[in-house]
Design a protein around this motif. Structure first.
Motif, PDB file in Angstrom:
ATOM      1  N   PHE A  70     -12.807   9.453  -7.675  1.00  0.00           N
ATOM      2  CA  PHE A  70     -11.629   9.546  -8.523  1.00  0.00           C
ATOM      3  C   PHE A  70     -11.665   8.469  -9.605  1.00  0.00           C
ATOM      4  O   PHE A  70     -11.395   8.744 -10.776  1.00  0.00           O
ATOM      5  CB  PHE A  70     -10.363   9.400  -7.665  1.00  0.00           C
ATOM      6  N   ALA A  71     -12.021   7.250  -9.211  1.00  0.00           N
ATOM      7  CA  ALA A  71     -12.098   6.143 -10.170  1.00  0.00           C
ATOM      8  C   ALA A  71     -13.172   6.391 -11.217  1.00  0.00           C
ATOM      9  O   ALA A  71     -12.973   6.123 -12.406  1.00  0.00           O
ATOM     10  CB  ALA A  71     -12.353   4.825  -9.440  1.00  0.00           C
ATOM     11  N   ARG A  74     -11.947   9.051 -13.609  1.00  0.00           N
ATOM     12  CA  ARG A  74     -10.923   8.484 -14.483  1.00  0.00           C
ATOM     13  C   ARG A  74     -11.556   7.627 -15.575  1.00  0.00           C
ATOM     14  O   ARG A  74     -11.152   7.694 -16.735  1.00  0.00           O
ATOM     15  CB  ARG A  74      -9.958   7.656 -13.643  1.00  0.00           C
ATOM     16  N   LYS A  75     -12.558   6.844 -15.196  1.00  0.00           N
ATOM     17  CA  LYS A  75     -13.259   6.008 -16.169  1.00  0.00           C
ATOM     18  C   LYS A  75     -13.974   6.872 -17.204  1.00  0.00           C
ATOM     19  O   LYS A  75     -13.950   6.582 -18.399  1.00  0.00           O
ATOM     20  CB  LYS A  75     -14.256   5.106 -15.444  1.00  0.00           C
ATOM     21  N   ALA A  77     -13.128   9.919 -18.112  1.00  0.00           N
ATOM     22  CA  ALA A  77     -12.107  10.542 -18.956  1.00  0.00           C
ATOM     23  C   ALA A  77     -11.586   9.553 -19.992  1.00  0.00           C
ATOM     24  O   ALA A  77     -11.360   9.924 -21.155  1.00  0.00           O
ATOM     25  CB  ALA A  77     -10.961  11.066 -18.094  1.00  0.00           C
ATOM     26  N   GLN A  78     -11.417   8.312 -19.598  1.00  0.00           N
ATOM     27  CA  GLN A  78     -10.958   7.300 -20.548  1.00  0.00           C
ATOM     28  C   GLN A  78     -12.002   7.049 -21.629  1.00  0.00           C
ATOM     29  O   GLN A  78     -11.659   6.870 -22.800  1.00  0.00           O
ATOM     30  CB  GLN A  78     -10.624   5.995 -19.820  1.00  0.00           C
TER      31      GLN A  78
END
Length: 97
Positions: A70-71, A74-75, A77-78
């Motif tokens: 998940f992390a 998320r990274k 996507a950022q």
């Protein structure tokens, strides 16, 4: 006194694990389960119950794996959002010249 400390750890871990059933957000569900199983792992390690140690360790590792995924997502996507913003800024600057 030491046994009371481990009993408190087990009750807190159990409360967190049961409470996780009421969490709808997957991230918080996995995080709560990770914390609860970590506490139960400590408790079962102390009282030497192999089934409790192994089962809580497996659930802990599964949740840790998915939290790391998940992390990473998320990274990623950022980073993609930052790249899109940079491209939009470059295009805007090109239009103003």
């Amino acid at each position: 006194m030491e046994n009371l400390f481990y009993d408190i750890i087990s009750w807190i871990g159990l409360t967190i694990c049961i409470g996780a059933f009421f969490i709808k957000d997957v991230f918080w569900l996995r995080l709560a389960t990770l914390i609860g199983c970590s506490l139960l792992f400590v408790y079962y390690s102390h009282i030497a119950i192999p089934q409790g140690v192994i089962s809580n360790l497996l659930v802990l590792l599964i949740n840790a794996y998915y939290l790391l995924r998940f992390a990473a997502a998320r990274k990623k996507a950022q980073a993609a959002e930052a790249t899109a913003n940079d491209l939009a800024n470059i295009e805007l600057q090109a239009q103003t010249k």
